[in-house]
Design an enzyme around this catalytic site. Sequence first.
Site, PDB file in Angstrom:
ATOM      1  N   GLY C  76      40.416  38.357  47.892  1.00 48.12           N
ATOM      2  CA  GLY C  76      39.372  37.573  48.562  1.00 48.12           C
ATOM      3  C   GLY C  76      38.025  38.274  48.434  1.00 48.12           C
ATOM      4  O   GLY C  76      37.099  38.075  49.230  1.00 48.12           O
ATOM      5  N   LEU C  77      37.939  39.123  47.408  1.00 47.15           N
ATOM      6  CA  LEU C  77      36.669  39.794  47.076  1.00 47.15           C
ATOM      7  C   LEU C  77      36.082  40.531  48.282  1.00 47.15           C
ATOM      8  O   LEU C  77      34.862  40.512  48.509  1.00 47.15           O
ATOM      9  CB  LEU C  77      35.679  38.748  46.520  1.00 47.15           C
ATOM     10  CG  LEU C  77      36.186  38.074  45.222  1.00 47.15           C
ATOM     11  CD1 LEU C  77      35.358  36.838  44.896  1.00 47.15           C
ATOM     12  CD2 LEU C  77      36.171  39.065  44.063  1.00 47.15           C
ATOM     13  N   ASN C 131      30.699  38.253  37.546  1.00 47.66           N
ATOM     14  CA  ASN C 131      32.017  37.618  37.689  1.00 47.66           C
ATOM     15  C   ASN C 131      31.787  36.137  37.958  1.00 47.66           C
ATOM     16  O   ASN C 131      31.391  35.754  39.067  1.00 47.66           O
ATOM     17  CB  ASN C 131      32.771  38.271  38.861  1.00 47.66           C
ATOM     18  CG  ASN C 131      34.067  37.508  39.163  1.00 47.66           C
ATOM     19  OD1 ASN C 131      34.491  36.635  38.388  1.00 47.66           O
ATOM     20  ND2 ASN C 131      34.700  37.831  40.279  1.00 47.66           N
ATOM     21  N   CYS C 134      34.275  32.924  40.239  1.00 46.88           N
ATOM     22  CA  CYS C 134      34.268  32.581  41.658  1.00 46.88           C
ATOM     23  C   CYS C 134      34.036  31.080  41.816  1.00 46.88           C
ATOM     24  O   CYS C 134      33.344  30.470  40.987  1.00 46.88           O
ATOM     25  CB  CYS C 134      33.152  33.339  42.379  1.00 46.88           C
ATOM     26  SG  CYS C 134      33.141  35.079  41.959  1.00 46.88           S
ATOM     27  N   GLY C 221      47.876  42.521  34.522  1.00 43.70           N
ATOM     28  CA  GLY C 221      48.865  43.498  34.076  1.00 43.70           C
ATOM     29  C   GLY C 221      49.405  43.174  32.675  1.00 43.70           C
ATOM     30  O   GLY C 221      48.991  42.199  32.045  1.00 43.70           O
ATOM     31  N   GLY C 248      45.784  43.820  30.751  1.00 45.93           N
ATOM     32  CA  GLY C 248      47.057  44.492  30.475  1.00 45.93           C
ATOM     33  C   GLY C 248      46.945  45.760  29.650  1.00 45.93           C
ATOM     34  O   GLY C 248      47.946  46.229  29.110  1.00 45.93           O
TER      35      GLY C 248
HETATM   36  C1  FMN Z   1      43.595  44.068  42.933  1.00 39.67           C
HETATM   37  C2  FMN Z   1      42.600  43.475  41.945  1.00 39.67           C
HETATM   38  C3  FMN Z   1      41.274  43.230  42.326  1.00 39.67           C
HETATM   39  C4  FMN Z   1      40.347  42.682  41.421  1.00 39.67           C
HETATM   40  N1  FMN Z   1      39.036  42.471  41.816  1.00 39.67           N
HETATM   41  C5  FMN Z   1      38.148  41.956  40.916  1.00 39.67           C
HETATM   42  C6  FMN Z   1      36.785  41.752  41.303  1.00 39.67           C
HETATM   43  O1  FMN Z   1      36.389  42.064  42.447  1.00 39.67           O
HETATM   44  N2  FMN Z   1      35.920  41.232  40.373  1.00 39.67           N
HETATM   45  C7  FMN Z   1      36.316  40.901  39.097  1.00 39.67           C
HETATM   46  O2  FMN Z   1      35.506  40.433  38.300  1.00 39.67           O
HETATM   47  N3  FMN Z   1      37.616  41.113  38.680  1.00 39.67           N
HETATM   48  C8  FMN Z   1      38.510  41.620  39.571  1.00 39.67           C
HETATM   49  N4  FMN Z   1      39.812  41.840  39.176  1.00 39.67           N
HETATM   50  C9  FMN Z   1      40.206  41.477  37.780  1.00 39.67           C
HETATM   51  C10 FMN Z   1      40.260  42.742  36.904  1.00 39.67           C
HETATM   52  O3  FMN Z   1      38.960  43.312  36.811  1.00 39.67           O
HETATM   53  C11 FMN Z   1      40.723  42.374  35.481  1.00 39.67           C
HETATM   54  O4  FMN Z   1      39.817  41.439  34.936  1.00 39.67           O
HETATM   55  C12 FMN Z   1      42.112  41.754  35.499  1.00 39.67           C
HETATM   56  O5  FMN Z   1      42.916  42.395  36.466  1.00 39.67           O
HETATM   57  C13 FMN Z   1      42.824  41.822  34.130  1.00 39.67           C
HETATM   58  O6  FMN Z   1      42.901  43.147  33.680  1.00 39.67           O
HETATM   59  P1  FMN Z   1      44.232  44.081  33.930  1.00 39.67           P
HETATM   60  O7  FMN Z   1      45.417  43.297  33.439  1.00 39.67           O
HETATM   61  O8  FMN Z   1      43.971  45.317  33.141  1.00 39.67           O
HETATM   62  O9  FMN Z   1      44.281  44.316  35.404  1.00 39.67           O
HETATM   63  C14 FMN Z   1      40.767  42.397  40.071  1.00 39.67           C
HETATM   64  C15 FMN Z   1      42.085  42.666  39.682  1.00 39.67           C
HETATM   65  C16 FMN Z   1      43.006  43.191  40.599  1.00 39.67           C
HETATM   66  C17 FMN Z   1      44.420  43.456  40.155  1.00 39.67           C
END
Ligand code: FMN
Lengths: 262, 262, 307, 307
Positions: C76-77, C131, C134, C221, C248
């Site tokens: 929820g940011l 981002n 949203c 992931g 991932g």
């Molecule tokens: C717990 C969590 C919080 C995240 N919060 C944000 C965020 O605040 N702003 C945003 O642009 N992306 C957010 N993301 C997305 C990550 O930055 C990333 O784009 C996404 O998880 C895919 O990459 P990954 O598979 O390496 O995690 C969040 C991801 C996770 C898991």
Amino acid sequence: MQETAQEKGKIIRVEQLTPDIFRITAVAPRIAGLSRPGQFVMVRVSGGYDPLLRRPFSIHQVTANGHVQILFKVVGKGTAVLAGACVGKMLDLVGPLGRGFSLKPRRPVFLVGGGMGIAPLLFLGKWLLQDADPVETVALLGARTREELLPLVTDMEALGIEVRTATDDGSLGHHGLVGDLIRDQDPGLGRQVYACGPYPMMRAVSGQAKALGWPCEVSLETMMACGLSACLGCAFPRGDGAGHVHVCKDGPVFPAEEVAWL
Amino acid sequence: MQETAQEKGKIIRVEQLTPDIFRITAVAPRIAGLSRPGQFVMVRVSGGYDPLLRRPFSIHQVTANGHVQILFKVVGKGTAVLAGACVGKMLDLVGPLGRGFSLKPRRPVFLVGGGMGIAPLLFLGKWLLQDADPVETVALLGARTREELLPLVTDMEALGIEVRTATDDGSLGHHGLVGDLIRDQDPGLGRQVYACGPYPMMRAVSGQAKALGWPCEVSLETMMACGLSACLGCAFPRGDGAGHVHVCKDGPVFPAEEVAWL
Amino acid sequence: MALEHPDMRVKIGGLTLINPVMTASGTFGYGEEFSSLVNLHRLGGVILKGISLEPRPGNAMPRVVETSCGMLNAIGLENVGVERFITEKLPFFRGVQVPVIVNILGDSLEEYRLLGRRLNGIEGVAGIEVNISCPNVKKGGVAFGTDPEMAAAVTSVVRREFSGPLMVKLSPTVTDITVVARAVEDAGADALSLINTLLGMAIDSKTRRPRLANIVGGLSGPAIKPVALRMVWQVARAVKIPVIGIGGIANTTDALEFLLAGATAVQVGTANFVNPRASEEIVNGLAAYVRDHDLESIRDVINGLIV
Amino acid sequence: MALEHPDMRVKIGGLTLINPVMTASGTFGYGEEFSSLVNLHRLGGVILKGISLEPRPGNAMPRVVETSCGMLNAIGLENVGVERFITEKLPFFRGVQVPVIVNILGDSLEEYRLLGRRLNGIEGVAGIEVNISCPNVKKGGVAFGTDPEMAAAVTSVVRREFSGPLMVKLSPTVTDITVVARAVEDAGADALSLINTLLGMAIDSKTRRPRLANIVGGLSGPAIKPVALRMVWQVARAVKIPVIGIGGIANTTDALEFLLAGATAVQVGTANFVNPRASEEIVNGLAAYVRDHDLESIRDVINGLIV
Ligand SMILES: Cc1cc2nc3c(=O)[nH]c(=O)nc-3n(C[C@H](O)[C@H](O)[C@H](O)COP(=O)(O)O)c2cc1C
Ligand SMILES: Cc1cc2nc3c(=O)[nH]c(=O)nc-3n(C[C@H](O)[C@H](O)[C@H](O)COP(=O)(O)OP(=O)(O)OC[C@H]3O[C@@H](n4cnc5c(N)ncnc54)[C@H](O)[C@@H]3O)c2cc1C
Ligand SMILES: Cc1cc2nc3c(=O)[nH]c(=O)nc-3n(C[C@H](O)[C@H](O)[C@H](O)COP(=O)(O)OP(=O)(O)OC[C@H]3O[C@@H](n4cnc5c(N)ncnc54)[C@H](O)[C@@H]3O)c2cc1C
Ligand SMILES: Cc1cc2nc3c(=O)[nH]c(=O)nc-3n(C[C@H](O)[C@H](O)[C@H](O)COP(=O)(O)O)c2cc1C
Ligand code: FES
Ligand code: FES
């Protein structure tokens, strides 16, 4: 349709033959009973979903008391997990799968194996010797080093099969490719060749057999997602250029002349 | 910021206390040295990505020669994989994490543990007794059955701590909740209460402590994706209703009055 | 000859990073949390938790749940808001020599604009990542990133206010991501980062309830890597500005795959939870790759896919 | 009172299945391959390899590659064509009491129409599932399923020719799947099955080449379950016709989650490769669930999510 079973076998032995070659023995009577040389099993390497897919391994040996053995080299994620298997844990197998070697050669036999390709040839050698009127069988076995080859030579010789060896580094037998051991053979011997190993080795051996006018069967390897002829992911171009065969269903063993060697 | 380490410790012992309760001992000197009672470690349960996330476990015991112990019940995928760990394999730990119990009670102590919540209280009990001028410490331990509770009672008593027990099925000690053992206490005793166990137990115990005017600390459990205060996934509503605390960073141990019991 | 210190530099807009490895927003807290586990100055850059104009409390619990080779999050940011970010969180990086790129989020064009303005010229802010996944509350909650016009509008609004390097983070939940990519490029973005999380859901069949209070959440992931890699490959061929690959990435091989597919840099996200040292290990891995293959620089790998 | 034989029946258009468990197209061969491992008559239905008008050779190798908790496939819809399917493959099912739903594919409206016509009234064909994730060669290869109008056009073209139960299989690579779902419902589909595979890619960083000859492929398996579940939940609330859930279903709990999200039936796909008896085990698992919870029928679970 050939009968196939899904069986969870207790692991009773995990042998480490070299730093990256292992042999696992599991109790799987149903599969052991149905297995023929050249066939393979699809092995589930982890209880979870990573790695997800089963891995294909040829049936290395089966014993009268229902044991199934696989021999493998650690080359990636799945084989690495498998190498860490603990005795007493269960090994989830599906098989026997595919079409193996022809079992009535009625002519002297050359078993030509390279590296892990030797695995199914032990089962084949043992099967041929148990025949009422066994044909004369010689095994030509090659690998990179003496350390990799010796344990398999010992097993083959224990069956009473004459073994000629070749190693890339010359540490055991002929210093070169196992295919070299066929080259200067007398065509008149009219041997049936069963070859299994890396693609280039099988291509060379099938060429030499053709030149000698000898019948030759090869066991192909392709990526396999199912091994159950369900996914169509194991295609191989047909010799006659008309579409594909599927290695897990139409093979893995093929008459060498049917293979469109790339 | 409190110091945290990532350490791969060799598993030297896997004990099965009951059909679904296990204790693992791993050699992790860096983490052992930094750990304080009430803190936890994030344990990687599989080498692959399934299960993916680390699981949080409180530090059950640390020994002088750098061993870290976790005590856990198999409740899902990760704990099931962990229960199958083989001695000799490596356990990938991150920790110590979070804020533990206050360590200078300067008043007689009640350690109130329920089920796996007893795990951190053994470390706390041992720590308090090693103090130059140790306070009088009594442990009130509860679990479902005698079988689950006895091994932990034995460990606590081995430290020289008086233990009073309660079991849901009455098979050991008081037939009922561990919280009942506090109810009819004399407020004058002015004990410091450290409570860890299922949410309803801690809510009841914190209510009783408040009624007796005793200070009380509780160790909360929430789902944790990282345990490193990076994901913000372990939020817990603030007592004063202004936003959230984060259990892995601001806890897991909180003064009972700060918790907005739901 | 193997260089002692291989050339790992990459450029994003006006910003030169010492190497292509950054941390993904929301998976590295405000950076300080990892300081005892990772040598922050060895990273190419850090991108911190998404910042909005006003502080946000975030969603109700549960906010995270594990899936097969992945996780869903509906945080929820939650964040401290831009003022407390500048006064309380940014100062930590005065003592750390690593570019900090601020991820910003809003639920209206106006909020994005004000954030761009507020962060412009602030010492310690090396760049902005917008981002756009949203929901736009004025458009019934449709995410900015799913509509090329809205995505372009957000980009130009921030572009006008913020003169530093501007990266726009694309959402994968679109029919054709190259259309949004081009629209954002035309609107003045210096670079594109992709992918944000895929929209997913998990259900507990025992309680018959969603596992997330918010019902749906973002999937991240290793499970989403194939989709992220395909989208990076498509977008890198559709735009001229640098593309930053996310999705991932957990080890050096993953990072190399994204560079080969056309990414100029990568972000490590969920992997930080599983292996807190993942980002630094990937920096070391990429350097070893450049050395072992006698490459001029890591840039030789970018777009190196043989198709 | 626990029923000895719980009522597991579900209805899809005019077709009543003895239980909600079917096999997903392309993961069960032509059915015969599994006959020694699964008691086919115990399944709710089988959906076989996608059939086109003319036989197709399929793509070059490699065609499949493993990913984290999933796999990519670019088989290229290799199949024997509708004529050989009717003469060589369908007859096997004369001896097996299970509904066979034929999945059809084409690269033009005309091909879909002819397939609908050819299969209409054929004995042994219990229904048709239209795979609209195929590229429309007349529209530059854009997949039918990504555009509501094209998706509706394919549906009505087949609807006019085929009088039996008509299921349309939706592609997940869209911005809003409910828009395509409603368009297909309005065009006369009896049911919707979703999801087909997500578009993904894998790269071998050693050879610097894609791992699939076709470069991109379809992602399937447990990795995609959260996305599939979310889409089923969204679509089930947007249309009135039955929805069939597909995507990473490997055990009874997974199947229950899809039913709770609003699916009337489920299809088991990639799981057949990992556990060939998965489909039959799920039938047993669902029956046990109905018995243990004293439900009237499995239908009590459908749409049972408490939100
Ligand atoms: C717990 C969590 C919080 C995240 N919060 C944000 C965020 O605040 N702003 C945003 O642009 N992306 C957010 N993301 C997305 C990550 O930055 C990333 O784009 C996404 O998880 C895919 O990459 P990954 O598979 O390496 O995690 C969040 C991801 C996770 C898991
Ligand atoms: C019919 C057949 C019989 C085989 N018999 C043996 C044997 O007796 N001993 C032995 O050591 N090896 C054998 N192989 C090769 C063995 O299957 C691969 O070494 C193994 O699958 C590698 O898996 P991995 O997870 O370690 O590698 P990874 O690269 O991590 O595997 C990723 C995926 O690629 C597949 N894959 C990778 N390499 C191969 C390959 N060479 N062939 C098929 N699939 C591959 C894996 O199955 C997996 O799905 C056989 C292969 C086939 C097709
Ligand atoms: C600070 C803290 C300390 C803990 N200490 C102990 C201990 O000493 N002994 C012990 O037995 N258990 C302890 N727990 C609970 C333990 O973490 C869970 O039992 C474990 O995570 C369950 O994982 P699983 O994979 O078996 O369950 P699954 O349901 O398969 O797990 C799925 C996901 O949910 C998470 N999860 C599930 N249940 C819990 C839970 N109760 N708390 C937190 N996360 C959960 C898992 O970590 C995983 O990410 C502690 C939890 C916390 C937060
Ligand atoms: C090897 C393979 C072949 C497939 N072939 C087809 C096909 O021919 N037609 C079709 O509509 N879907 C096909 N699919 C998609 C599946 O039917 C299913 O929609 C998808 O795999 C998601 O489900 P799963 O995760 O359970 O596999 C195929 C999937 C795989 C893995
Ligand atoms: S491996 Fe699936 S059909 Fe051969
Ligand atoms: S568990 Fe991630 S912030 Fe606490």
